[in-house]
Design a protein around this motif. Structure first.
Motif, PDB file in Angstrom:
ATOM      1  N   ALA A   7      47.859 -17.592  17.573  1.00 31.46           N
ATOM      2  CA  ALA A   7      47.155 -17.570  18.859  1.00 31.46           C
ATOM      3  C   ALA A   7      47.752 -16.509  19.779  1.00 31.46           C
ATOM      4  N   VAL A   8      49.075 -16.394  19.771  1.00 33.62           N
ATOM      5  CA  VAL A   8      49.732 -15.355  20.569  1.00 33.62           C
ATOM      6  C   VAL A   8      49.311 -13.973  20.081  1.00 33.62           C
ATOM      7  N   GLY A   9      49.206 -13.800  18.776  1.00 32.65           N
ATOM      8  CA  GLY A   9      48.761 -12.528  18.211  1.00 32.65           C
ATOM      9  C   GLY A   9      47.332 -12.193  18.592  1.00 32.65           C
ATOM     10  N   VAL A  10      46.451 -13.195  18.579  1.00 33.93           N
ATOM     11  CA  VAL A  10      45.061 -12.979  18.995  1.00 33.93           C
ATOM     12  C   VAL A  10      45.021 -12.567  20.461  1.00 33.93           C
ATOM     13  N   LEU A  11      45.795 -13.251  21.305  1.00 28.55           N
ATOM     14  CA  LEU A  11      45.832 -12.879  22.723  1.00 28.55           C
ATOM     15  C   LEU A  11      46.321 -11.453  22.898  1.00 28.55           C
ATOM     16  N   GLN A  12      47.302 -11.039  22.130  1.00 23.33           N
ATOM     17  CA  GLN A  12      47.810  -9.668  22.226  1.00 23.33           C
ATOM     18  C   GLN A  12      46.709  -8.664  21.880  1.00 23.33           C
ATOM     19  N   ILE A  13      45.941  -8.954  20.844  1.00 22.43           N
ATOM     20  CA  ILE A  13      44.814  -8.083  20.476  1.00 22.43           C
ATOM     21  C   ILE A  13      43.813  -8.013  21.613  1.00 22.43           C
ATOM     22  N   VAL A  14      43.471  -9.174  22.179  1.00 25.16           N
ATOM     23  CA  VAL A  14      42.511  -9.232  23.288  1.00 25.16           C
ATOM     24  C   VAL A  14      43.016  -8.422  24.480  1.00 25.16           C
ATOM     25  N   GLU A  15      44.276  -8.590  24.835  1.00 24.62           N
ATOM     26  CA  GLU A  15      44.831  -7.858  25.977  1.00 24.62           C
ATOM     27  C   GLU A  15      44.898  -6.358  25.713  1.00 24.62           C
ATOM     28  N   ASP A  16      45.232  -5.970  24.505  1.00 30.76           N
ATOM     29  CA  ASP A  16      45.259  -4.548  24.160  1.00 30.76           C
ATOM     30  C   ASP A  16      43.877  -3.921  24.274  1.00 30.76           C
ATOM     31  N   VAL A  17      42.861  -4.616  23.780  1.00 27.56           N
ATOM     32  CA  VAL A  17      41.490  -4.105  23.855  1.00 27.56           C
ATOM     33  C   VAL A  17      41.020  -4.064  25.306  1.00 27.56           C
ATOM     34  N   ALA A  18      41.370  -5.086  26.081  1.00 36.03           N
ATOM     35  CA  ALA A  18      40.983  -5.115  27.496  1.00 36.03           C
ATOM     36  C   ALA A  18      41.584  -3.932  28.242  1.00 36.03           C
ATOM     37  N   GLN A  19      42.833  -3.640  27.977  1.00 34.54           N
ATOM     38  CA  GLN A  19      43.490  -2.504  28.634  1.00 34.54           C
ATOM     39  C   GLN A  19      42.868  -1.186  28.180  1.00 34.54           C
ATOM     40  N   ARG A  20      42.631  -1.046  26.894  1.00 37.17           N
ATOM     41  CA  ARG A  20      42.069   0.185  26.351  1.00 37.17           C
ATOM     42  C   ARG A  20      40.656   0.442  26.871  1.00 37.17           C
ATOM     43  N   ASP A  21      39.830  -0.623  26.908  1.00 37.52           N
ATOM     44  CA  ASP A  21      38.424  -0.466  27.266  1.00 37.52           C
ATOM     45  C   ASP A  21      38.127  -0.742  28.738  1.00 37.52           C
ATOM     46  N   GLY A  22      39.119  -1.181  29.485  1.00 38.52           N
ATOM     47  CA  GLY A  22      38.972  -1.321  30.929  1.00 38.52           C
ATOM     48  C   GLY A  22      38.166  -2.518  31.413  1.00 38.52           C
ATOM     49  N   PHE A  23      38.232  -3.639  30.739  1.00 42.41           N
ATOM     50  CA  PHE A  23      37.579  -4.832  31.274  1.00 42.41           C
ATOM     51  C   PHE A  23      38.638  -5.844  31.680  1.00 42.41           C
ATOM     52  N   SER A  24      38.255  -6.743  32.589  1.00 43.54           N
ATOM     53  CA  SER A  24      39.244  -7.653  33.149  1.00 43.54           C
ATOM     54  C   SER A  24      39.002  -9.118  32.819  1.00 43.54           C
ATOM     55  N   ARG A  25      37.920  -9.413  32.122  1.00 40.52           N
ATOM     56  CA  ARG A  25      37.615 -10.809  31.813  1.00 40.52           C
ATOM     57  C   ARG A  25      36.974 -10.919  30.437  1.00 40.52           C
ATOM     58  N   VAL A  26      37.496 -11.839  29.612  1.00 42.49           N
ATOM     59  CA  VAL A  26      36.927 -12.151  28.301  1.00 42.49           C
ATOM     60  C   VAL A  26      36.368 -13.565  28.385  1.00 42.49           C
ATOM     61  N   THR A  27      35.093 -13.722  28.026  1.00 39.73           N
ATOM     62  CA  THR A  27      34.467 -15.039  28.097  1.00 39.73           C
ATOM     63  C   THR A  27      34.381 -15.723  26.739  1.00 39.73           C
ATOM     64  N   ALA A  28      34.476 -14.952  25.657  1.00 37.12           N
ATOM     65  CA  ALA A  28      34.446 -15.548  24.315  1.00 37.12           C
ATOM     66  C   ALA A  28      35.180 -14.655  23.324  1.00 37.12           C
ATOM     67  N   VAL A  29      35.840 -15.290  22.383  1.00 36.03           N
ATOM     68  CA  VAL A  29      36.519 -14.606  21.282  1.00 36.03           C
ATOM     69  C   VAL A  29      35.972 -15.217  19.996  1.00 36.03           C
ATOM     70  N   ARG A  30      35.504 -14.369  19.097  1.00 38.02           N
ATOM     71  CA  ARG A  30      34.984 -14.861  17.815  1.00 38.02           C
ATOM     72  C   ARG A  30      35.943 -14.455  16.708  1.00 38.02           C
ATOM     73  N   LEU A  31      36.452 -15.462  15.998  1.00 38.87           N
ATOM     74  CA  LEU A  31      37.397 -15.252  14.899  1.00 38.87           C
ATOM     75  C   LEU A  31      36.744 -15.631  13.579  1.00 38.87           C
ATOM     76  N   GLU A  32      37.074 -14.878  12.554  1.00 36.17           N
ATOM     77  CA  GLU A  32      36.707 -15.241  11.189  1.00 36.17           C
ATOM     78  C   GLU A  32      37.962 -15.822  10.549  1.00 36.17           C
ATOM     79  N   ILE A  33      37.842 -17.027  10.023  1.00 33.99           N
ATOM     80  CA  ILE A  33      38.973 -17.677   9.370  1.00 33.99           C
ATOM     81  C   ILE A  33      38.528 -18.145   7.996  1.00 33.99           C
ATOM     82  N   GLY A  34      39.214 -17.663   6.970  1.00 33.37           N
ATOM     83  CA  GLY A  34      38.899 -18.045   5.603  1.00 33.37           C
ATOM     84  C   GLY A  34      39.436 -19.419   5.252  1.00 33.37           C
TER      85      GLY A  34
END
Length: 113
Positions: A7-34
């Motif tokens: 979960a911490v790793g997923v949050l890090q990915i989300v925060e990295d993408v938010a910083q790179r793409d310039g958005f400040s709010r994520v309303t949904a995260v879709r994960l694929e889990i085998g």
């Protein structure tokens, strides 16, 4: 519980993408889990809700896409569906099945505001 570190790793990915793409709010995260990934989806969901507090994903909905397990049987040379690691081949009953799908976890996409 390795779901917390995931979960911490997923949050890090989300925060990295938010910083790179310039958005400040994520309303949904879709994960694929085998199914063969050894990840407990409900435990991951609980951990995700805890680690995102105060972040760009605070309150975000976690959507989990379940991916079935698949493997290549070395004995009968077939791709087969398997429900768990080390299951026998449903075609020939042999135990020489190499997993080829369903072992992954990945962030598929984000919904942002």
């Amino acid at each position: 519980m390795h779901e917390m570190s995931l979960a911490v790793g997923v949050l890090q990915i989300v925060e990295d993408v938010a910083q790179r793409d310039g958005f400040s709010r994520v309303t949904a995260v879709r994960l694929e889990i085998g199914r063969l990934s050894s990840i407990e989806p409900e435990a991951l969901r609980f951990c995700f809700e805890e680690v995102v507090r105060g972040s760009v994903a605070d309150g975000a909905r976690l959507e989990i896409v379940d991916t079935p397990g698949a493997g290549w049987c070395l004995h009968c040379s077939e791709t087969v569906a398997i429900g768990a690691l080390y299951d026998p081949c449903p075609q020939c009953g042999g135990y020489q099945v190499q997993p080829t799908g369903g072992t992954e976890m990945r962030v598929m996409d984000l919904e942002v505001a």
